[in-house]
Design a protein around this motif. Structure first.
Motif, mmCIF file in Angstrom:
data_model
loop_
_atom_site.group_PDB
_atom_site.id
_atom_site.type_symbol
_atom_site.label_atom_id
_atom_site.label_comp_id
_atom_site.label_asym_id
_atom_site.label_seq_id
_atom_site.Cartn_x
_atom_site.Cartn_y
_atom_site.Cartn_z
ATOM 1 N N GLY A 117 44.019 25.725 33.443
ATOM 2 C CA GLY A 117 43.696 26.745 32.452
ATOM 3 C C GLY A 117 43.638 28.116 33.093
ATOM 4 O O GLY A 117 44.048 28.299 34.240
ATOM 5 N N ASP A 118 43.119 29.078 32.355
ATOM 6 C CA ASP A 118 43.014 30.451 32.838
ATOM 7 C C ASP A 118 41.785 30.588 33.732
ATOM 8 O O ASP A 118 40.683 30.190 33.338
ATOM 9 N N LEU A 119 41.988 31.143 34.920
ATOM 10 C CA LEU A 119 40.872 31.389 35.826
ATOM 11 C C LEU A 119 40.136 32.628 35.335
ATOM 12 O O LEU A 119 40.651 33.745 35.408
ATOM 13 N N LEU A 120 38.952 32.421 34.786
ATOM 14 C CA LEU A 120 38.171 33.521 34.218
ATOM 15 C C LEU A 120 37.422 34.304 35.282
ATOM 16 O O LEU A 120 37.313 35.527 35.204
ATOM 17 N N SER A 121 36.877 33.568 36.262
ATOM 18 C CA SER A 121 36.107 34.246 37.298
ATOM 19 C C SER A 121 35.998 33.365 38.537
ATOM 20 O O SER A 121 36.182 32.151 38.481
ATOM 21 N N PHE A 122 35.700 34.031 39.650
ATOM 22 C CA PHE A 122 35.394 33.338 40.907
ATOM 23 C C PHE A 122 34.462 34.251 41.684
ATOM 24 O O PHE A 122 34.821 35.371 42.037
ATOM 25 N N ASP A 123 33.251 33.764 41.932
ATOM 26 C CA ASP A 123 32.251 34.585 42.614
ATOM 27 C C ASP A 123 32.070 34.207 44.082
ATOM 28 O O ASP A 123 31.128 34.635 44.728
ATOM 29 N N GLY A 124 32.987 33.390 44.599
ATOM 30 C CA GLY A 124 32.875 32.936 45.981
ATOM 31 C C GLY A 124 32.255 31.555 46.083
ATOM 32 O O GLY A 124 32.435 30.858 47.070
ATOM 33 N N ASP A 125 31.512 31.159 45.047
ATOM 34 C CA ASP A 125 30.857 29.853 45.034
ATOM 35 C C ASP A 125 31.331 28.965 43.888
ATOM 36 O O ASP A 125 31.311 27.745 43.997
ATOM 37 N N THR A 126 31.729 29.572 42.766
ATOM 38 C CA THR A 126 32.078 28.820 41.564
ATOM 39 C C THR A 126 33.302 29.419 40.891
ATOM 40 O O THR A 126 33.381 30.636 40.718
ATOM 41 N N LEU A 127 34.248 28.544 40.517
ATOM 42 C CA LEU A 127 35.400 28.956 39.722
ATOM 43 C C LEU A 127 35.071 28.663 38.274
ATOM 44 O O LEU A 127 34.533 27.599 37.973
ATOM 45 N N THR A 128 35.390 29.560 37.379
ATOM 46 C CA THR A 128 35.227 29.297 35.955
ATOM 47 C C THR A 128 36.607 29.339 35.320
ATOM 48 O O THR A 128 37.315 30.333 35.422
#
Length: 156
Positions: A117-128
């Motif tokens: 799917g579309d990668l909404l976010s990545f904060d270094g610890d979690t991919l959404t």
């Protein structure tokens, strides 16, 4: 021995990537049938072309001939990582926010090990990732340590 070859080639590529202004995406050193292949994948903003690959190949080949880290015959291939390039580093994921991705995990999350799917976010610890399951949109949070493989994907 495979890991040593990859580490050595990575070191040899550092001055080449700087001079050519390209990104080293991945290195593979594999045996297929009776032949060995050293594959180097490079990219740059705007995409890599055949001339860039040829220049990188020539420069790397010269360095490999000098150092001679591989004791047997092998084929050197330098190419683009393609449309479904691997996302091996955290920086790769950060650059891919907003793009369509394919992620496999080491263990199931909510009964699934494959997410696309579309990668909404990545904060270094979690991919959404925003993905569609049947006809429903769902956001899935995947802890980075659980990611076995990630790559860009082509959406059909």
């Amino acid at each position: 021995m495979s890991k040593n070859v990859i580490d050595t080639v990575e070191e040899l590529m550092l001055p080449i990537t700087e001079e050519m202004n390209v990104e080293l995406v991945d290195i593979e050193y594999v045996k297929e049938g009776s032949s060995w292949f050293l594959r180097v994948f490079v990219d740059k903003d705007g995409g890599i072309d055949i001339e860039d690959c040829g220049t990188v190949s020539t420069m790397l080949s010269e360095k490999l001939d000098e150092l001679d880290p591989i004791p047997h015959n092998y084929f050197l291939e330098v190419s683009s990582p393609g449309a479904e390039r691997p996302l091996k580093k955290k920086e790769d994921l950060e650059k891919s926010i907003g793009k369509y991705v394919h992620v496999k995990t080491y263990e199931p999350l909510d009964g699934l090990k494959t997410f696309e799917g579309d990668l909404l976010s990545f904060d270094g610890d979690t991919l959404t990732i925003s993905m569609t399951i049947k006809t429903r949109k769902k956001e899935v949070a995947i802890p980075y340590p659980k990611v076995a493989k990630a790559r860009l994907a082509v959406k059909f």
